[in-house]
Design a protein around this motif. Sequence first.
Motif, PDB file in Angstrom:
ATOM      1  N   LYS A 143      23.447  -9.808 -26.022  1.00  0.00           N
ATOM      2  CA  LYS A 143      22.544  -8.902 -25.337  1.00  0.00           C
ATOM      3  C   LYS A 143      21.278  -8.733 -26.153  1.00  0.00           C
ATOM      4  O   LYS A 143      21.253  -8.521 -27.265  1.00  0.00           O
ATOM      5  CB  LYS A 143      23.335  -7.446 -24.922  1.00  0.00           C
ATOM      6  N   SER A 144      20.328  -8.552 -25.291  1.00  0.00           N
ATOM      7  CA  SER A 144      18.727  -8.403 -25.909  1.00  0.00           C
ATOM      8  C   SER A 144      18.733  -7.226 -25.738  1.00  0.00           C
ATOM      9  O   SER A 144      19.232  -6.425 -25.374  1.00  0.00           O
ATOM     10  CB  SER A 144      17.829  -9.247 -25.294  1.00  0.00           C
ATOM     11  N   SER A 145      17.492  -6.644 -26.355  1.00  0.00           N
ATOM     12  CA  SER A 145      17.149  -5.213 -26.430  1.00  0.00           C
ATOM     13  C   SER A 145      16.652  -5.048 -25.033  1.00  0.00           C
ATOM     14  O   SER A 145      16.569  -3.796 -24.588  1.00  0.00           O
ATOM     15  CB  SER A 145      16.126  -4.927 -27.445  1.00  0.00           C
ATOM     16  N   THR A 146      16.145  -5.889 -24.154  1.00  0.00           N
ATOM     17  CA  THR A 146      15.783  -5.645 -22.943  1.00  0.00           C
ATOM     18  C   THR A 146      17.070  -5.587 -22.107  1.00  0.00           C
ATOM     19  O   THR A 146      17.965  -6.039 -21.953  1.00  0.00           O
ATOM     20  CB  THR A 146      14.931  -6.969 -22.375  1.00  0.00           C
ATOM     21  N   GLU A 147      16.669  -4.509 -21.085  1.00  0.00           N
ATOM     22  CA  GLU A 147      17.973  -4.122 -20.168  1.00  0.00           C
ATOM     23  C   GLU A 147      18.600  -5.348 -19.389  1.00  0.00           C
ATOM     24  O   GLU A 147      20.039  -5.561 -19.703  1.00  0.00           O
ATOM     25  CB  GLU A 147      17.671  -3.191 -19.247  1.00  0.00           C
ATOM     26  N   ALA A 148      18.018  -6.127 -18.786  1.00  0.00           N
ATOM     27  CA  ALA A 148      18.581  -7.180 -17.795  1.00  0.00           C
ATOM     28  C   ALA A 148      18.599  -8.530 -18.658  1.00  0.00           C
ATOM     29  O   ALA A 148      18.292  -9.672 -17.863  1.00  0.00           O
ATOM     30  CB  ALA A 148      17.973  -7.183 -16.550  1.00  0.00           C
ATOM     31  N   LEU A 149      18.253  -8.737 -20.069  1.00  0.00           N
ATOM     32  CA  LEU A 149      18.053 -10.055 -20.406  1.00  0.00           C
ATOM     33  C   LEU A 149      19.248 -10.482 -21.572  1.00  0.00           C
ATOM     34  O   LEU A 149      19.623  -9.364 -22.315  1.00  0.00           O
ATOM     35  CB  LEU A 149      16.914 -10.206 -21.369  1.00  0.00           C
ATOM     36  N   ARG A 162      18.315 -13.795 -17.234  1.00  0.00           N
ATOM     37  CA  ARG A 162      17.928 -12.264 -16.669  1.00  0.00           C
ATOM     38  C   ARG A 162      18.342 -12.325 -15.348  1.00  0.00           C
ATOM     39  O   ARG A 162      18.268 -13.386 -14.434  1.00  0.00           O
ATOM     40  CB  ARG A 162      16.398 -12.306 -16.753  1.00  0.00           C
ATOM     41  N   MET A 163      18.691 -11.070 -15.098  1.00  0.00           N
ATOM     42  CA  MET A 163      19.000 -10.659 -13.867  1.00  0.00           C
ATOM     43  C   MET A 163      17.979 -10.323 -12.983  1.00  0.00           C
ATOM     44  O   MET A 163      16.987  -9.848 -13.111  1.00  0.00           O
ATOM     45  CB  MET A 163      19.967  -9.242 -13.852  1.00  0.00           C
ATOM     46  N   LEU A 164      17.894 -10.932 -11.709  1.00  0.00           N
ATOM     47  CA  LEU A 164      16.772 -11.111 -10.771  1.00  0.00           C
ATOM     48  C   LEU A 164      16.911  -9.776  -9.959  1.00  0.00           C
ATOM     49  O   LEU A 164      18.187  -9.343  -9.755  1.00  0.00           O
ATOM     50  CB  LEU A 164      16.510 -12.208 -10.166  1.00  0.00           C
ATOM     51  N   PRO A 165      15.975  -9.268  -9.511  1.00  0.00           N
ATOM     52  CA  PRO A 165      16.065  -8.072  -8.601  1.00  0.00           C
ATOM     53  C   PRO A 165      17.129  -8.202  -7.304  1.00  0.00           C
ATOM     54  O   PRO A 165      17.545  -7.152  -6.778  1.00  0.00           O
ATOM     55  CB  PRO A 165      14.695  -7.838  -8.117  1.00  0.00           C
ATOM     56  N   ASP A 166      17.108  -9.470  -6.774  1.00  0.00           N
ATOM     57  CA  ASP A 166      17.765  -9.597  -5.741  1.00  0.00           C
ATOM     58  C   ASP A 166      19.408  -9.924  -5.877  1.00  0.00           C
ATOM     59  O   ASP A 166      20.123 -10.102  -5.231  1.00  0.00           O
ATOM     60  CB  ASP A 166      17.510 -10.609  -4.789  1.00  0.00           C
ATOM     61  N   GLY A 167      19.663  -9.766  -7.241  1.00  0.00           N
ATOM     62  CA  GLY A 167      21.269  -9.903  -7.979  1.00  0.00           C
ATOM     63  C   GLY A 167      21.301 -11.123  -8.347  1.00  0.00           C
ATOM     64  O   GLY A 167      22.508 -11.477  -9.080  1.00  0.00           O
TER      65      GLY A 167
END
Length: 163
Positions: free
Chosen positions: A99-105, A126-131
Amino acid sequence: MKFWFTFGIWVTVAVAFAQSSVKFQIRNMGSTVEGSFDRFTLNIRWNASNPTASTVTGKVQVESINTGISLRDNHLRSSSYFHVKKYPEISFKSTRIEKSSTEALYFIIGQLSIKGITKEHAFTMRMLPDGRREFKTTLNRRDFGVGGWSLTMGDEVQVTVTE
């Protein structure tokens, strides 16, 4: 279309549908050449409560390379580049996820095999906004014996996989 879930903590996804893609970019003759692989599988076993326990595997059918120019595609399939008759697949199997320090990365680290050469390699996910998920990496094509030294073609290839 393949898509299935295992309910509970684990979510298992097998991806092979139209919105998914494996794309690449490389510099050649001063411009960017874009291409894709049209046949691939991506299997994600995602543990939502403990993402570092998840797994990601994928296979690309190299014969499906598509740059929009059939002469170039055939040259890339030849023994000078991918040698698809001897090495028909590119494969990746994760060995760990960080896990990176960025939430969705996340960093997906694993074994990448191209032309019979296997090396540890990392993708960012990374998680995209559309899932959906997007995996990105940069690799040196010469590390895997894809083509030789070239005055006009770059060594670094940017790869983006979207599921």
